[in-house]
Write a protein that holds these residues in place. Structure first.
Motif: not given
Length: 644
Positions: A515-518, A540-545, A547-550
């Motif tokens: 996931v882009p941290t910027a 779902k795992s990619r959507l979780d990533a 949503n969780g990060t951003l």
């Protein structure tokens, strides 16, 4: 305005088109002198969305004296119409959608015969009024129906302050005929004035300058407004509620509910600068003040360019001015749309395409080339999406819409707004900005307070910009742009560097990368580009990533949240359901509500039950402009609940 006189074929009504109006021969009081706007007589200027026959008899001034009844959900009183007519005209035809007519008389109080014709579900009905040989004024006593399409009545609980009821109107495209008896066509410009009576303690504001100080007597407050310039009838607008005002600049200010005032004023702090930037581009602002009103979230549009008082959704308030392009857009309409107006809805691109182009120029002047370039690129994305959805050869992708698509509120947003803007940007890049800006400024001067068609615009362009240069004519491909579907090959494409870094981030994430941290440091346009360019199908795992990060479920920016929720719905992402329901319950903006509920409804196994449950709860919040489309989904069965 020599060119305007040459191009505008004016109806021979026994009066010159710009004649000063005189006293009605059967009226006890004189009418204030005002120029009568021209009527176009070319076939492409005939408005099929109106029953009016303005070449025989037309309205040129409307005077309203109305009381607002929140209990009955009606406005009612008297509409006095000053008309222009051929000497042999036997009747005048108005537009009527559910009005309850008590009586119609002439200016001397003598009754006039009238008949309401067969009603069409979308257009309403013709109101035919018999004229005497000397009739030049109509006095209509009436009230609106409780379900008038232009009016939305909110309970105190549906407002931000939760204390007082609220009323607002939305007239465009053909809804004002549900509360004002007149000829409801953009090509029949009218001056107007109004006296509005509301319960004491409430404030009524309208899309015209104040003509008297408000007074309170006998349990009611009385407000008076007068628009001295001729405008399209859909621009007559009203809002009534618990309202407060704050100045933003010498000629700008904001109305809204008191609890919203601080946030709204902060977001709108650059409004006076926007007016100044617009004037530097295309000439003086001709309407006096430019005020805005931030409405309750039930307002169905992003904004509405009602003259002197733009109506705005509160969903543009992001806390960082990242969505104030909406304000620039509605301000730009003060030139393109309000000053020069499409004569029919077949040519609505003359309003919206011009305004979208102008909006981007204002944003560039205030916030720089990068932001303007990115927002233009997003617009181009929307255009490509529309071409993909409709088909590049579909008639609806023309700017001048063919008859089948030229209905009120017809066409595709991606075409009317975005293709129109790209067309003007293509002309700019072909002839040069300095030359193009000089032309546009002169165009607004020549055709101020007049209706316009595509054919008249192209004739004006050829006379005043191309000037017989056949090589330039060939490069511009004007007729191809306006009268043919799809995109010509000379299209001015967006700067490929505008989103180069964002597109790289999309590719990396789509390929399994991080996931882009910027993301938090990106502009709103960059965030939207990233979310909208991601693959529509993700596990779902990619959507979780994401949503969780951003923290996308908690996004405060409504445009970003909508982009995320659209992706979540497309992937049946259950963790997004709570913010989705909250989003759909908290605002009624059609741009957000329609596509989300429609996407849910199409998913018969997962989404449709969710859509039915949410819509049953939220429908009373939504304006009829939104519910009439969503009701067709059948989510509530055969008998949908009535809207406010």
């Amino acid at each position: 305005m020599k060119l305007a006189r040459n191009l505008l074929v004016v109806a021979a009504l026994g009066l010159a088109a710009c004649k000063v109006a005189t006293q009605d021969s059967n009226s006890a009081q004189p009418q204030a002198a005002a120029a009568i706007a021209p009527i176009l007589t070319t076939p492409d200027a005939k408005d099929d969305a109106s029953y009016a026959r303005p070449l025989e008899a037309r309205v040129h001034h409307v005077k309203l004296d109305l009381a607002v009844d929140f209990n009955a959900k009606r406005v009612g009183g008297t509409a006095t119409l000053d008309i222009d007519r051929k000497p042999d005209a036997k009747e005048i035809i108005l537009d009527d959608k559910g009005l309850e007519i008590a009586s119609i008389a002439d200016g001397a109080g003598q009754p006039l015969d009238y008949k309401v014709g067969a009603a069409d579900e979308k257009l309403g009905a013709p109101l035919a009024i018999t004229l005497r040989p000397d009739t030049k004024r109509l006095v209509i006593k009436y009230k609106s129906a409780p379900d008038a399409g232009a009016l939305q009545w909110l309970t105190p609980e549906q407002t931000a302050g939760k204390k007082r009821p609220y009323l607002f109107s939305q007239g465009q495209a053909i809804e004002n005929r549900s509360w004002i008896p007149t000829q409801d066509s953009p090509g029949i410009r009218q001056t107007w004035e109004a006296t509005i009576r509301v319960p004491a303690g409430l404030t009524a504001v309208m899309s015209a300058p104040k003509s008297a100080e408000p007074i309170t007597q006998g349990g009611e407050s009385i407000f008076s407004y007068k628009m001295p310039h001729s405008v399209a009838p859909y621009m007559i607008a009203i809002a009534v509620g618990d309202l407060a005002f704050r100045e933003l600049g010498p000629r700008t200010g904001v109305w809204t509910e008191p609890v919203m005032l601080d946030r709204a004023a902060a977001e709108l702090a650059d409004t006076e600068k926007m007016v100044e930037a617009a004037e530097k581009l295309y000439g003086p602002y001709r309407w006096g003040r430019y005020d805005v009103i931030v409405l309750p979230p039930a307002f169905p549009y992003g904004g509405m360019e009602n003259p002197t008082l733009t109506f705005l959704t509160p969903t543009f308030i992001a806390g960082d001015k990242s969505l104030v392009g909406l304000v620039a857009h509605e301000l730009a309409h003060s030139w393109s749309g309000n000053l020069v107006t499409n004569a029919t809805w077949a040519d609505s691109w003359l309003n919206e395409g011009f305004t979208s182009y102008f909006e981007n120029r204002i944003m560039e002047a205030l916030y720089g080339t990068k932001r303007a370039s990115q927002e233009a690129a997003l617009s181009f994305d929307d255009l490509n999406d529309a071409l993909t959805e409709e088909g590049a050869t579909a008639p609806i992708t023309r700017l001048n819409l063919p008859k089948e698509q030229a209905v009120a509120d017809g066409g595709s947003t991606g075409i009317v707004y975005d293709k129109g803007a790209v067309f003007l940007r293509t002309i700019e890049r072909t002839v040069g900005r300095e030359k193009w800006d000089a032309y546009l400024r002169s165009y607004f001067d020549r055709h101020a307070f007049q209706p316009m068609t595509s054919a008249l615009f192209l004739a004006d362009l050829r006379k005043n910009l191309i000037k017989g240069d056949q090589a330039l004519e060939a490069r511009l491909q004007l007729d191809r742009w306006v009268y043919q579907p799809g995109l010509p090959d000379n299209v001015a494409r967006p700067d490929p560097a505008a989103f180069a870094a964002i597109d790289q981030a999309v590719a990396q994430f789509a390929g399994g990368g991080p996931v882009p941290t910027a993301f938090d440091q990106w502009t709103t346009a960059e965030k939207l580009r990233f979310l909208n360019k991601l693959p529509r199908k993700m596990d779902k795992s990619r959507l979780d990533a994401l949503n969780g990060t951003l923290r996308l479920n908690q996004a405060a920016n409504q445009e970003v949240l909508f982009a995320w929720l659209s992706l979540a719905v497309a992937n049946r992402y259950d963790p997004a359901l709570p913010p989705l329901e909250q989003f759909l319950s908290a605002q009624g903006r059609g741009k957000f509500v329609r596509p989300l509920i429609q996407a849910l409804a199409k998913d018969t196994q997962w989404g449709r039950p969710i859509a039915a449950r949410i819509y049953a709860k939220t429908r009373p919040l939504y304006h009829s402009i939104v519910t009439r489309d969503l009701d067709e989904l059948g989510l509530l069965g055969a008998a949908p609940q009535p809207a406010g």
